[in-house]
Enzyme design. Structure first.
Site, short mmCIF file in Angstrom:
data_model
loop_
_atom_site.label_atom_id
_atom_site.label_comp_id
_atom_site.label_asym_id
_atom_site.label_seq_id
_atom_site.Cartn_x
_atom_site.Cartn_y
_atom_site.Cartn_z
N HIS A 184 -29.06 -35.61 61.45
CA HIS A 184 -29.54 -34.24 61.65
C HIS A 184 -29.05 -33.33 60.52
CE1 HIS A 184 -31.15 -35.50 65.37
NE2 HIS A 184 -30.01 -35.61 66.00
N ARG A 198 -46.41 -35.99 60.98
CA ARG A 198 -45.26 -36.57 61.66
C ARG A 198 -44.65 -37.61 60.73
NH1 ARG A 198 -43.90 -37.85 67.59
NH2 ARG A 198 -41.91 -38.91 67.35
N GLY A 242 -32.19 -39.96 63.50
CA GLY A 242 -31.27 -40.92 64.12
C GLY A 242 -31.33 -42.27 63.42
N SER A 275 -36.83 -29.98 71.27
CA SER A 275 -37.86 -29.91 72.32
C SER A 275 -37.22 -29.65 73.68
CB SER A 275 -38.64 -31.23 72.36
OG SER A 275 -37.87 -32.23 72.97
N GLU A 282 -37.44 -31.50 76.00
CA GLU A 282 -36.95 -32.81 76.47
C GLU A 282 -35.64 -33.21 75.78
OE1 GLU A 282 -40.30 -32.30 75.56
OE2 GLU A 282 -40.69 -32.03 77.71
N ASN A 283 -35.33 -32.59 74.64
CA ASN A 283 -34.14 -32.99 73.88
C ASN A 283 -32.82 -32.70 74.60
OD1 ASN A 283 -35.51 -32.36 70.55
ND2 ASN A 283 -35.37 -34.26 71.71
N SER A 316 -45.75 -36.16 70.84
CA SER A 316 -44.47 -35.77 71.47
C SER A 316 -44.44 -34.33 71.96
CB SER A 316 -43.29 -36.03 70.53
OG SER A 316 -43.18 -37.40 70.26
N ASP A 330 -39.26 -36.33 62.35
CA ASP A 330 -38.74 -37.45 63.13
C ASP A 330 -38.03 -38.47 62.25
OD1 ASP A 330 -38.26 -38.95 65.39
OD2 ASP A 330 -40.17 -40.01 65.28
#
Ligand code: FPP
Length: 253
Positions: free
Chosen positions: A41, A190, A27, A69, A71-72, A198, A24
């Protein structure tokens, strides 16, 4: 005795077998530098390569990373496209041979039949095939992965198998996970100073040691992996075993 490990304050007899990592902070790393998120990235991909080399040096059997993920997909279209490209062009083309040369066995965990372009699936399959017989660290890339989705997918497959309700237990469900032979992580890392799971490996981390590092993923290097393993070994010493077991195994108290 492994002099390289011991010189670094690591106990070779107490290495985690499986380390999982939420990469993580890409960004934020980019934003801090006035760069587009996608550059974070790109830098994150370098960090992943170094971390994987660190895992190989440590002799880890399993190293699992959260790359994308379920969700990404909600991220801006451009960022999703970029991430797919990083995975396809960098990991599955440029880096693949280097990792193969290091004896890394590459695998993927995640939903295959939902949204992932066919050509990426093909390249993933080729990569898995190429590295299938390698005996070094297994690098599992969680791609289009969600912990809840994995449990739902396993439940569906279990029902479809026609198993009677009375026969449903943890082992039966696990047999339908994306990678049934993968052991649970001993250590879960993490980065980026956030304290969340997450939706990563929800079932599998039931007994993992959680280590949160205050480093943004693109700055992560193999030394951070060692730092996390040292922290893991400190905790194991305090909480992991009874004094009796420790004495039997000749481990320091
Ligand atoms: C989280 O940072 C990172 C991701 C969602 C993607 C992780 C991908 C890589 C490290 C690229 C390389 C991976 C492969 C497998 C080629 P974020 O974007 O959520 O960062 P933020 O929390 O600072 O916004």
């Amino acid at each position: 005795m492994d002099v390289a490990l011991e010189g670094d304050g690591l106990d070779p007899r107490r290495m985690p077998r499986h380390v999982a990592c939420v990469m993580d902070g890409n960004g934020r790393w980019a934003t801090k530098r006035g760069l587009p998120r996608t550059e974070g990235h790109r830098a994150g991909e370098e960090a992943l390569l170094d971390a994987t080399k660190g895992a190989v040096e440590l002799g880890l059997e399993w190293f699992t990373v959260y790359a994308f993920s379920t969700e990404n997909w909600r991220r801006p279209h451009e960022e999703v496209r970029f991430l797919l490209g990083v995975i396809a062009d960098d990991l599955l083309t440029r880096r693949r041979d280097e990792l193969h040369g290091l004896g890394v066995r590459i695998r993927f965990a995640g939903r295959r039949d939902w949204r992932v372009p066919k050509w990426i699936l093909r390249r993933m399959d080729e990569t898995v095939e190429l590295t299938r017989h390698n005996k070094g660290t297994t690098l599992t890339v969680a791609f289009n992965y969600g912990g809840r989705a994995e449990i739902v997918d396993a439940a569906r497959a279990l029902v479809a198998s026609g198993i009677p309700a009375a026969k449903v237990d943890e082992r039966a469900l696990r047999r339908h996970f994306y990678l049934p032979d993968m052991p649970d992580p001993d250590l879960f890392i993490r980065t980026s100073g956030e304290y969340r799971i997450s939706n990563f490996l929800l079932w599998e981390i039931a007994y993992s040691e959680l280590v949160f590092l205050d480093v943004l993923w693109p700055d992560f290097r193999r030394e951070h992996l060692r730092q996390a393993v040292r922290e893991y070994q400190r905790r194991e010493r305090r909480f992991g075993r009874t004094g009796e077991q420790r004495d039997q195994e000749g481990l320091p108290s």
